[in-house]
Write a protein that holds these residues in place. Structure first.
Motif, PDB file in Angstrom:
ATOM      1  N   ASP A   7       0.524  -0.963  -0.433  1.00 56.19           N
ATOM      2  CA  ASP A   7      -0.123  -0.228   0.293  1.00 56.19           C
ATOM      3  C   ASP A   7       0.480   1.154   0.302  1.00 56.19           C
ATOM      4  O   ASP A   7       1.321   1.770   1.497  1.00 56.19           O
ATOM      5  CB  ASP A   7      -0.832   0.114   1.336  1.00 56.19           C
ATOM      6  N   VAL A   8       0.913   2.187  -1.236  1.00 61.14           N
ATOM      7  CA  VAL A   8       1.876   2.788  -1.186  1.00 61.14           C
ATOM      8  C   VAL A   8       1.139   4.091  -0.816  1.00 61.14           C
ATOM      9  O   VAL A   8       0.288   4.836  -1.695  1.00 61.14           O
ATOM     10  CB  VAL A   8       2.302   3.410  -2.809  1.00 61.14           C
ATOM     11  N   PRO A   9       2.262   5.157  -0.069  1.00 63.24           N
ATOM     12  CA  PRO A   9       1.748   5.873   0.464  1.00 63.24           C
ATOM     13  C   PRO A   9       1.401   7.189  -0.815  1.00 63.24           C
ATOM     14  O   PRO A   9       2.308   7.397  -1.732  1.00 63.24           O
ATOM     15  CB  PRO A   9       2.470   6.670   1.794  1.00 63.24           C
ATOM     16  N   GLU A  10       1.116   8.485  -0.915  1.00 62.65           N
ATOM     17  CA  GLU A  10       1.070   9.777  -1.862  1.00 62.65           C
ATOM     18  C   GLU A  10       2.233   9.457  -1.764  1.00 62.65           C
ATOM     19  O   GLU A  10       3.276  10.085  -0.669  1.00 62.65           O
ATOM     20  CB  GLU A  10      -0.089  10.217  -0.866  1.00 62.65           C
ATOM     21  N   VAL A  11       2.807  10.861  -2.767  1.00 58.56           N
ATOM     22  CA  VAL A  11       4.115  11.043  -2.872  1.00 58.56           C
ATOM     23  C   VAL A  11       4.058  12.376  -2.067  1.00 58.56           C
ATOM     24  O   VAL A  11       2.944  13.275  -1.619  1.00 58.56           O
ATOM     25  CB  VAL A  11       4.273  10.870  -4.563  1.00 58.56           C
ATOM     26  N   ARG A  12       5.267  13.294  -2.219  1.00 57.06           N
ATOM     27  CA  ARG A  12       5.097  14.670  -1.549  1.00 57.06           C
ATOM     28  C   ARG A  12       5.961  15.640  -2.666  1.00 57.06           C
ATOM     29  O   ARG A  12       6.927  14.982  -2.721  1.00 57.06           O
ATOM     30  CB  ARG A  12       5.837  14.728   0.405  1.00 57.06           C
ATOM     31  N   PRO A  13       6.551  16.386  -2.257  1.00 59.20           N
ATOM     32  CA  PRO A  13       6.889  17.977  -2.585  1.00 59.20           C
ATOM     33  C   PRO A  13       8.486  17.531  -1.970  1.00 59.20           C
ATOM     34  O   PRO A  13       8.497  17.231  -0.705  1.00 59.20           O
ATOM     35  CB  PRO A  13       6.747  19.226  -2.772  1.00 59.20           C
ATOM     36  N   ALA A  14       9.331  17.499  -2.471  1.00 56.99           N
ATOM     37  CA  ALA A  14      10.631  17.136  -2.319  1.00 56.99           C
ATOM     38  C   ALA A  14      11.196  18.802  -1.287  1.00 56.99           C
ATOM     39  O   ALA A  14      10.534  19.816  -2.136  1.00 56.99           O
ATOM     40  CB  ALA A  14      12.376  16.878  -3.560  1.00 56.99           C
ATOM     41  N   LEU A  15      12.198  18.651  -0.609  1.00 54.10           N
ATOM     42  CA  LEU A  15      12.357  19.571   0.242  1.00 54.10           C
ATOM     43  C   LEU A  15      14.195  19.392   0.312  1.00 54.10           C
ATOM     44  O   LEU A  15      14.596  18.467  -0.212  1.00 54.10           O
ATOM     45  CB  LEU A  15      12.331  19.766   1.437  1.00 54.10           C
ATOM     46  N   PRO A  16      15.136  20.482  -0.004  1.00 48.83           N
ATOM     47  CA  PRO A  16      15.802  21.071   0.273  1.00 48.83           C
ATOM     48  C   PRO A  16      16.672  20.104   1.532  1.00 48.83           C
ATOM     49  O   PRO A  16      17.996  19.246   1.031  1.00 48.83           O
ATOM     50  CB  PRO A  16      16.581  22.125   0.785  1.00 48.83           C
ATOM     51  N   ALA A  17      16.223  19.845   2.615  1.00 46.11           N
ATOM     52  CA  ALA A  17      16.865  18.497   3.421  1.00 46.11           C
ATOM     53  C   ALA A  17      16.933  17.330   2.604  1.00 46.11           C
ATOM     54  O   ALA A  17      17.384  16.244   2.427  1.00 46.11           O
ATOM     55  CB  ALA A  17      16.304  18.384   4.199  1.00 46.11           C
ATOM     56  N   ASP A  18      16.255  17.292   1.464  1.00 42.69           N
ATOM     57  CA  ASP A  18      15.927  15.817   0.554  1.00 42.69           C
ATOM     58  C   ASP A  18      17.626  15.562  -0.295  1.00 42.69           C
ATOM     59  O   ASP A  18      17.712  14.276  -0.541  1.00 42.69           O
ATOM     60  CB  ASP A  18      14.670  15.674  -0.029  1.00 42.69           C
ATOM     61  N   THR A  19      17.850  16.483  -0.461  1.00 42.16           N
ATOM     62  CA  THR A  19      19.084  16.415  -1.359  1.00 42.16           C
ATOM     63  C   THR A  19      19.527  15.088  -1.278  1.00 42.16           C
ATOM     64  O   THR A  19      20.528  15.061  -2.382  1.00 42.16           O
ATOM     65  CB  THR A  19      19.675  18.056  -1.685  1.00 42.16           C
ATOM     66  N   GLU A  20      20.262  14.994  -0.487  1.00 41.36           N
ATOM     67  CA  GLU A  20      21.490  13.785  -0.223  1.00 41.36           C
ATOM     68  C   GLU A  20      21.498  12.564  -0.315  1.00 41.36           C
ATOM     69  O   GLU A  20      21.411  11.927  -0.837  1.00 41.36           O
ATOM     70  CB  GLU A  20      22.052  14.113   1.333  1.00 41.36           C
ATOM     71  N   VAL A  21      19.709  12.433   0.781  1.00 35.00           N
ATOM     72  CA  VAL A  21      19.556  11.582   0.313  1.00 35.00           C
ATOM     73  C   VAL A  21      18.897  10.490  -1.241  1.00 35.00           C
ATOM     74  O   VAL A  21      18.953   9.585  -1.666  1.00 35.00           O
ATOM     75  CB  VAL A  21      17.860  10.806   1.160  1.00 35.00           C
ATOM     76  N   LEU A  22      18.161  12.013  -2.215  1.00 34.84           N
ATOM     77  CA  LEU A  22      17.814  11.575  -3.077  1.00 34.84           C
ATOM     78  C   LEU A  22      19.222  12.040  -4.358  1.00 34.84           C
ATOM     79  O   LEU A  22      19.383  10.913  -4.867  1.00 34.84           O
ATOM     80  CB  LEU A  22      17.362  13.114  -4.024  1.00 34.84           C
ATOM     81  N   ALA A  23      20.406  12.499  -3.379  1.00 33.11           N
ATOM     82  CA  ALA A  23      21.726  11.842  -4.146  1.00 33.11           C
ATOM     83  C   ALA A  23      21.919  10.588  -4.278  1.00 33.11           C
ATOM     84  O   ALA A  23      23.120  10.014  -5.293  1.00 33.11           O
ATOM     85  CB  ALA A  23      22.437  12.896  -3.833  1.00 33.11           C
ATOM     86  N   ASP A  24      21.921   9.866  -3.476  1.00 29.09           N
ATOM     87  CA  ASP A  24      22.521   8.251  -3.271  1.00 29.09           C
ATOM     88  C   ASP A  24      21.793   7.242  -4.183  1.00 29.09           C
ATOM     89  O   ASP A  24      21.378   6.777  -4.255  1.00 29.09           O
ATOM     90  CB  ASP A  24      22.273   8.237  -1.307  1.00 29.09           C
ATOM     91  N   ILE A  25      20.091   8.023  -3.692  1.00 26.02           N
ATOM     92  CA  ILE A  25      19.321   7.213  -4.359  1.00 26.02           C
ATOM     93  C   ILE A  25      19.587   7.142  -6.357  1.00 26.02           C
ATOM     94  O   ILE A  25      19.875   6.073  -6.923  1.00 26.02           O
ATOM     95  CB  ILE A  25      17.696   7.649  -4.521  1.00 26.02           C
ATOM     96  N   TRP A  26      20.415   7.901  -7.015  1.00 28.73           N
ATOM     97  CA  TRP A  26      19.915   9.000  -7.787  1.00 28.73           C
ATOM     98  C   TRP A  26      21.428   8.155  -8.299  1.00 28.73           C
ATOM     99  O   TRP A  26      21.360   7.320  -9.507  1.00 28.73           O
ATOM    100  CB  TRP A  26      20.639   9.808  -7.990  1.00 28.73           C
TER     101      TRP A  26
END
Length: 165
Positions: A7-26
Motif C-alpha cells: 500500500d504505497v503512500p502519497e508522494v510529497r514535494p521534495a525539500l532541500p533537506a532531501d538532497t542528500e538522500v535523493l543524490a544517493d538514490i540517483w
C-alpha cells in the motif's frame, strides 16, 4: 525476485533537506541501470557529488515517496518532460515507481500539457518494459549529447510519449 505490492503512500514535494538522500538514490540507481550501457567517460562524471549538484536546481520540480524505511524514490518533471524517475533497488516491484510515474504525469498535465515525453536508453530493458506497460509509446530514436572531460559523448535514446485523454 518478485516483491509484494504494498500500500504505497502519497508522494510529497521534495525539500532541500532531501538532497542528500535523493543524490544517493540517483547515484546507485543510475549506475545500476546505465553503467554498462554508456561510454566510460560519461560514467566517470556520474559521482554522487555530481548528482547532488544537479539536484539543487531540480528540487522545486521533484516529488518523493517515503516508506517506513525512509525515502525510496523520486520523480522530476521539466515542462512536458518526465525528466528523472529513480527508485531504490529494495523498493522496486512494490508499486513505488508506478506511483511516482503517475505523480509526474499528473503534474505535467496540471501544467497544461496535453502530452508528456521522456527518454530512455534502448538497452535499459527494465525501464523499457516499465514505460511500455504503463501506456507510454515509443516515439523514435534520438541522440543526447553530454560534455565530458574527454569531449562530447553521444548517447542514443528512445523517446517515449504519452498523450493525455
Amino acid at each position: 525476485m518478485t516483491r509484494a505490492i504494498i500500500d504505497v503512500p502519497e508522494v510529497r514535494p521534495a525539500l532541500p533537506a532531501d538532497t542528500e538522500v535523493l543524490a544517493d538514490i540517483w547515484h546507485a540507481a543510475w549506475h545500476e541501470a546505465h553503467e554498462n550501457l554508456v561510454p566510460a567517460s560519461l560514467v566517470a562524471m556520474r559521482s554522487v557529488n555530481a548528482f547532488r549538484d544537479r539536484l539543487e536546481g531540480m528540487i522545486p520540480r521533484t516529488s518523493v515517496l517515503d516508506l517506513d524505511v525512509g525515502t525510496v524514490g523520486f520523480c522530476t518533471v521539466d515542462g512536458a518532460e518526465l525528466e528523472q524517475i529513480f527508485v531504490r533497488q529494495t523498493a522496486r516491484g512494490t508499486g513505488v515507481a508506478r506511483k511516482l510515474l503517475k505523480d509526474g504525469e499528473t503534474r505535467i498535465r496540471a501544467n497544461g500539457f496535453a502530452q508528456a515525453h521522456l527518454y530512455c536508453l534502448p538497452a535499459n530493458r527494465r525501464a523499457v518494459r516499465f514505460y511500455e506497460r504503463t501506456g507510454w509509446l515509443r516515439d523514435g530514436l534520438t541522440v543526447e549529447r553530454f560534455r565530458t572531460a574527454q569531449g562530447v559523448v553521444a548517447v542514443r535514446s528512445l523517446k517515449y510519449t504519452k498523450v493525455f485523454e
